[in-house]
Design an enzyme around this catalytic site. Structure first.
Site, PDB file in Angstrom:
ATOM      1  NE  ARG A  17      -4.152   1.924   1.747  1.00  0.00           N
ATOM      2  CZ  ARG A  17      -5.134   1.838   0.870  1.00  0.00           C
ATOM      3  NH1 ARG A  17      -5.307   0.721   0.183  1.00  0.00           N
ATOM      4  NH2 ARG A  17      -5.949   2.855   0.669  1.00  0.00           N
ATOM      5  CB  SER A 192      -6.204   7.943   7.012  1.00  0.00           C
ATOM      6  OG  SER A 192      -5.269   8.318   6.025  1.00  0.00           O
ATOM      7  CG  HIS A 193      -8.569   7.221   0.437  1.00  0.00           C
ATOM      8  ND1 HIS A 193      -8.487   5.866   0.175  1.00  0.00           N
ATOM      9  CD2 HIS A 193      -9.369   7.741  -0.529  1.00  0.00           C
ATOM     10  CE1 HIS A 193      -9.193   5.588  -0.912  1.00  0.00           C
ATOM     11  NE2 HIS A 193      -9.749   6.700  -1.349  1.00  0.00           N
ATOM     12  CB  ALA A 194      -2.874   7.100   4.177  1.00  0.00           C
ATOM     13  CG  ASP A 197      -8.656   1.736  -0.790  1.00  0.00           C
ATOM     14  OD1 ASP A 197      -8.130   2.843  -0.558  1.00  0.00           O
ATOM     15  OD2 ASP A 197      -8.038   0.756  -1.241  1.00  0.00           O
TER      16      ASP A 197
END
Length: 219
Positions: A17, A192-194, A197
């Site tokens: 990721r 967080s999109h970090a 998803d």
């Protein structure tokens, strides 16, 4: 740094990721937010019949579902700047003080043993009701945030950290309601999109339903 479990460090050179983390943690700093109405009919009925606290039971179910997946256990160590994946994360929740209409943030140790978790939560709530501070003592870093509101909702929006270094899930549960003969509970997650998803949140919702039915069968 306070913690109640071990962790493993993340190597950005090999972490699958890493490109997403770099873009969303340091670039757009975006988040994912979804709300689902989860069928909790079986667990709700079993808790009512057995005089079990439904909110503690659903907190257990949510804790089980979150701890199954690494994306919900990513943390950032402020002391050494390392990204890590916790072995376990614990729920931080709120106890409401009716006299002041304020709350205290408390936490309980995650365990897969339902009785141990349930008893621990009851003790945490009893102790938290005696506090007047915002936070209980010794809240660990390996945790997720969850709040319950006494009404149903269709969406929730909580402002995330602008630093791009807050990765723990933030959850909100709402009042149950009946729909077409089923009991449903609104659950919202923001993360967080970090690290996650929409796919991961949707899978979490499915697993909350599955774990709720599993727990209902064992009560």
């Amino acid at each position: 740094m306070e913690m109640t479990s071990g962790y493993k460090s993340i190597d950005l050179k090999t972490w699958k990721r890493a490109p997403y983390y770099e873009y969303y943690a340091h670039g757009s700093k975006g988040m994912c937010a979804m709300t689902g109405n989860i069928d909790v009919s079986s667990l709700y009925s079993k808790c009512k019949a057995s005089n079990k606290d439904f909110l503690i039971s659903i907190l257990y179910v949510i804790s089980i579902a979150l701890n199954k997946h690494e994306e919900f256990k990513v943390g950032y160590c402020a002391e050494n700047g390392e990204l890590m994946i916790w072995d376990e994360i614990n729920p931080i929740f709120r106890v409401f003080h009716k006299d002041t209409e304020l709350f205290t943030r408390v936490w309980t140790k995650f365990t897969k043993d339902f009785k141990g978790f349930y008893d621990g939560c009851q003790k945490t709530i009893d102790e938290g009701l005696k506090l007047t501070s915002l936070n209980a003592h010794d809240i660990p870093d390996n945790a997720f945030e969850i709040s319950h509101v006494p009404f149903s909702f269709t969406s929730v929006n909580v402002k995330m950290s602008e630093s791009g270094k807050y990765f723990s899930p933030i959850l909100t549960t709402g009042k149950t309601f009946e729909e077409n003969g089923t009991v449903k509970m609104p659950i919202a997650m923001q993360i967080s999109h970090a690290v996650a998803d929409g796919f991961h949140i949707a899978r979490f919702f499915d697993e909350v339903k599955e774990e709720a039915e599993k727990l209902a069968g064992s009560i």
